[in-house]
Enzyme design. Structure first.
Site, PDB file in Angstrom:
ATOM      1  N   HIS A 106       0.668  -1.190  -0.073  1.00 14.93           N
ATOM      2  CA  HIS A 106       0.016  -0.153  -0.130  1.00 14.93           C
ATOM      3  C   HIS A 106       0.728   1.353   0.030  1.00 14.93           C
ATOM      4  O   HIS A 106       0.536   2.280  -0.629  1.00 14.93           O
ATOM      5  CB  HIS A 106      -0.915   0.018   1.201  1.00 14.93           C
ATOM      6  CG  HIS A 106      -2.089  -1.020   1.278  1.00 14.93           C
ATOM      7  ND1 HIS A 106      -2.717  -1.096  -0.040  1.00 14.93           N
ATOM      8  CD2 HIS A 106      -2.673  -1.731   2.144  1.00 14.93           C
ATOM      9  CE1 HIS A 106      -3.649  -2.240   0.212  1.00 14.93           C
ATOM     10  NE2 HIS A 106      -3.718  -2.170   1.405  1.00 14.93           N
ATOM     11  N   GLU A 155     -15.666  -5.531 -19.317  1.00 14.29           N
ATOM     12  CA  GLU A 155     -14.603  -6.127 -18.674  1.00 14.29           C
ATOM     13  C   GLU A 155     -14.744  -7.616 -18.230  1.00 14.29           C
ATOM     14  O   GLU A 155     -13.898  -7.980 -17.509  1.00 14.29           O
ATOM     15  CB  GLU A 155     -14.369  -5.357 -17.481  1.00 14.29           C
ATOM     16  CG  GLU A 155     -15.962  -5.222 -16.692  1.00 14.29           C
ATOM     17  CD  GLU A 155     -15.793  -3.980 -15.293  1.00 14.29           C
ATOM     18  OE1 GLU A 155     -14.713  -3.784 -14.951  1.00 14.29           O
ATOM     19  OE2 GLU A 155     -16.948  -3.811 -14.977  1.00 14.29           O
ATOM     20  N   ASP A 191      -9.513  -6.046 -15.417  1.00 12.90           N
ATOM     21  CA  ASP A 191     -10.577  -6.795 -14.976  1.00 12.90           C
ATOM     22  C   ASP A 191     -10.445  -8.010 -16.250  1.00 12.90           C
ATOM     23  O   ASP A 191     -10.735  -9.075 -16.097  1.00 12.90           O
ATOM     24  CB  ASP A 191     -11.956  -6.591 -14.380  1.00 12.90           C
ATOM     25  CG  ASP A 191     -11.876  -6.248 -13.003  1.00 12.90           C
ATOM     26  OD1 ASP A 191     -11.248  -6.709 -12.222  1.00 12.90           O
ATOM     27  OD2 ASP A 191     -12.756  -5.424 -12.670  1.00 12.90           O
ATOM     28  N   CYS A 196     -10.385   2.148 -20.718  1.00 13.23           N
ATOM     29  CA  CYS A 196     -10.105   3.051 -19.690  1.00 13.23           C
ATOM     30  C   CYS A 196      -9.326   2.119 -18.433  1.00 13.23           C
ATOM     31  O   CYS A 196      -8.851   2.643 -17.360  1.00 13.23           O
ATOM     32  CB  CYS A 196     -11.278   3.423 -18.688  1.00 13.23           C
ATOM     33  SG  CYS A 196     -12.277   1.983 -18.119  1.00 13.23           S
TER      34      CYS A 196
END
Length: 538
Positions: A187, A428, A452, A499
């Site tokens: 992270h 996706e 995805d 995208c």
């Protein structure tokens, strides 16, 4: 001179004095308690305080770095509700120990469990457990978080940095950072990239006191950390740094230019954003529009769903900021991996393939229609397109259009005047790509979500570090599905964009242009680089 190798998190070159940052890790001695219930109450009070801090950090991160990265703090808040972590603390408290020791020991045990896992992604979660445990312990002991004490900009060196520490860095004082531990998938690394700080993690050096204040170099291109470089080397590095900074200035000169190849082919270059504030970054980068506005930020980190008025205000703000440029807003894409307690979602073994996105919206029409009402009302203030995620069938599209048309008619009856709104879907899933010839006749546009689409096509979890070689977006199967989707879209007379992360992959830009992709949507920082690539193509 000493040179150490690290893993680059963010490209760039920094030269400056080194500042050693040693986190004040708090540890509790083994101490018994005579009243376990009182210690449990102290622990729960500290948990509540830590949750409040994390909610504040989440809200701060939404503004600074966007919803996608702010999720880190929502995940941390969820850890404070995890039955295993809470149960581990409770077991230690029942053993007759004080709350401070129970928190410290439980953090070590649970973090150690993650650290021992083979999967690199799961290993990196150990840092999150340590961060959360330290936060609760500080809340219990009423201890402040330490900052960086330096008057001049520095290169920050640390054993590791927690997400909250990274977020709190004064970017005006940080030239770069280098850590001994960490991974490119952590992270903290994600935050560093989003903040644009040149950084290395997993660097092979020792945090010796003798390093404090020495002149150092962080080379995010080569992955090198150099302590006291020789004069000749430093001269070459400064020359490279100057060239890199000149390149950034050259990109600035592309603002206002067309996205046109030398032979005249044009393509729209839009920006992906995660909140209202990100629209400013999109404008600063001269994006042609917003190709993906993730609406989830409105729903997360709160106790109830956002009202119609709250959503309307956010959507209107972005549309007005963009001053007539197209804004594509994705409807709520929440699921078991993006938790909001008020949705009361069950835990799922594989949330990526679970109850998420449009599946929830079509089940919860009360929530879906509120969002659609806010979107249609906002459409009067700009050029709006709405797209729906996780589509796998024509039946879903038919149902969506019926609900959307019902909302529009209701608003007209109430005296509102919505603008012209395009309705599209995200492609996706392999199902959507394979049905794209039929789906194209029912919508106004497609937007291909390659992240995805890749993992679903290749049956490979993109978060699993061991599957990086398999989860390859350049796989011919993925590219064939993209090609099929573009052809079917154009045959039906609708436009198609990309995208996902693949949109910014300059090795595929020429191929996308050859396929006839109409729009590429990337992070604001990639807009001008992509424009340059397009303009260099024959």
């Amino acid at each position: 001179m000493e040179t150490y190798r690290g893993k680059s998190v963010m490209q760039g070159i920094a030269v400056g004095r080194l500042y050693l940052h040693r986190r004040a890790d708090y540890h509790a001695a083994v101490q018994t308690a005579s009243d376990p219930e009182a210690e449990r109450a102290r622990f729960l009070a500290a948990v509540d305080e830590a949750k409040a801090e994390l909610t504040h950090l989440y809200e701060e991160a939404l503004v600074d770095i966007g919803e996608e990265h702010a999720q880190i703090f929502e995940i941390h808040r969820m850890l404070l509700e995890d039955e295993f972590y809470l149960g581990t603390v409770a077991d230690i408290l029942l053993g007759g120990y004080q709350a401070a020791y129970a928190i410290d020991e439980a953090g070590k045990r649970v973090a150690g469990m993650f650290a021992d896992m083979e999967d690199e992604y799961m290993k990196s979660r150990a840092a999150d457990i340590r961060d959360v445990s330290q936060r609760v312990l500080r809340a219990l002991l009423k201890l402040p978080e330490e900052g960086i004490r330096s008057e001049e900009p520095v290169i920050l060196a640390a054993e590791d940095l927690t997400p909250s520490e990274t977020l709190k860095l004064d970017k005006e004082k940080i030239l770069a950072f280098v850590t001994v531990k960490g991974s490119v998938n952590s992270h903290t690394a994600i935050l560093a990239r989003s903040m644009g700080i040149p950084a290395l993690v997993n660097t092979e050096f020792s945090l010796a006191d003798s390093l404090q204040g020495k002149t150092c170099v962080v080379d995010g291109f080569a992955g090198n950390f150099i302590v006291e470089p020789e004069e000749a080397l430093l001269t070459r590095i400064l020359s490279r740094k100057e060239a890199w900074e000149a390149d950034l200035l050259a990109l600035e000169q592309l603002k206002g230019r067309e996205n046109r190849t030398k032979s005249g082919k044009k393509i729209n270059i839009y920006a992906n954003i995660g909140n209202v504030a990100d629209a400013d970054a999109a404008l600063l980068a001269d994006a042609g529009g917003i190709g993906l506005f993730r609406s989830e930020f409105l729903y997360l980190g709160r106790e109830s769903a956002p009202t119609e008025e709250e959503q309307f205000a956010a959507y209107r703000a972005v549309l007005e900021k963009m001053e007539g440029r197209e804004v594509v807003i994705r409807t709520l894409d929440i699921g078991a991996d993006k938790r909001a307690d008020y949705f009361q979602l069950d835990e799922e073994e594989n949330p990526a393939l679970g109850y998420r996105g449009i599946r929830i919206c079509l089940d919860r029409e009360d929530i879906f229609t509120v969002q659609l009402r806010a979107l249609y009302r906002a459409s009067a203030y700009g050029r709006l397109a709405i797209m729906f995620p996780m589509i796998v069938s024509m039946e879903e599209v038919v149902q969506i259009r019926q609900i959307a048309e019902g909302v529009r008619k209701q608003l007209l009856e109430e005296g509102y005047v919505p603008g012209e709104v395009e309705l599209g879907i995200m492609v996706e899933t392999p199902a959507a790509a394979l049905l794209s010839d039929r789906l194209a006749r029912a919508v106004d546009f497609f937007s291909i979500g390659t992240n995805d689409l890749t993992q679903y096509t290749l049956a490979a979890d993109r978060e699993n570090r061991r599957l990086e070689k398999i989860c390859n977006a350049h796989h011919e199967a993925v590219l064939r599905l993209i090609e099929m989707t573009v052809k079917n879209a154009h045959a039906a007379g609708i436009w198609v964009g990309i995208c996902g992360e693949l949109a910014a992959d300059e090795t595929l830009t020429e191929r996308f242009l050859e396929l006839g992709v109409d729009e590429l949507s990337v992070s604001p920082s990639a807009v001008l680089k992509l424009r340059r690539k397009v303009r260099e193509l024959p």
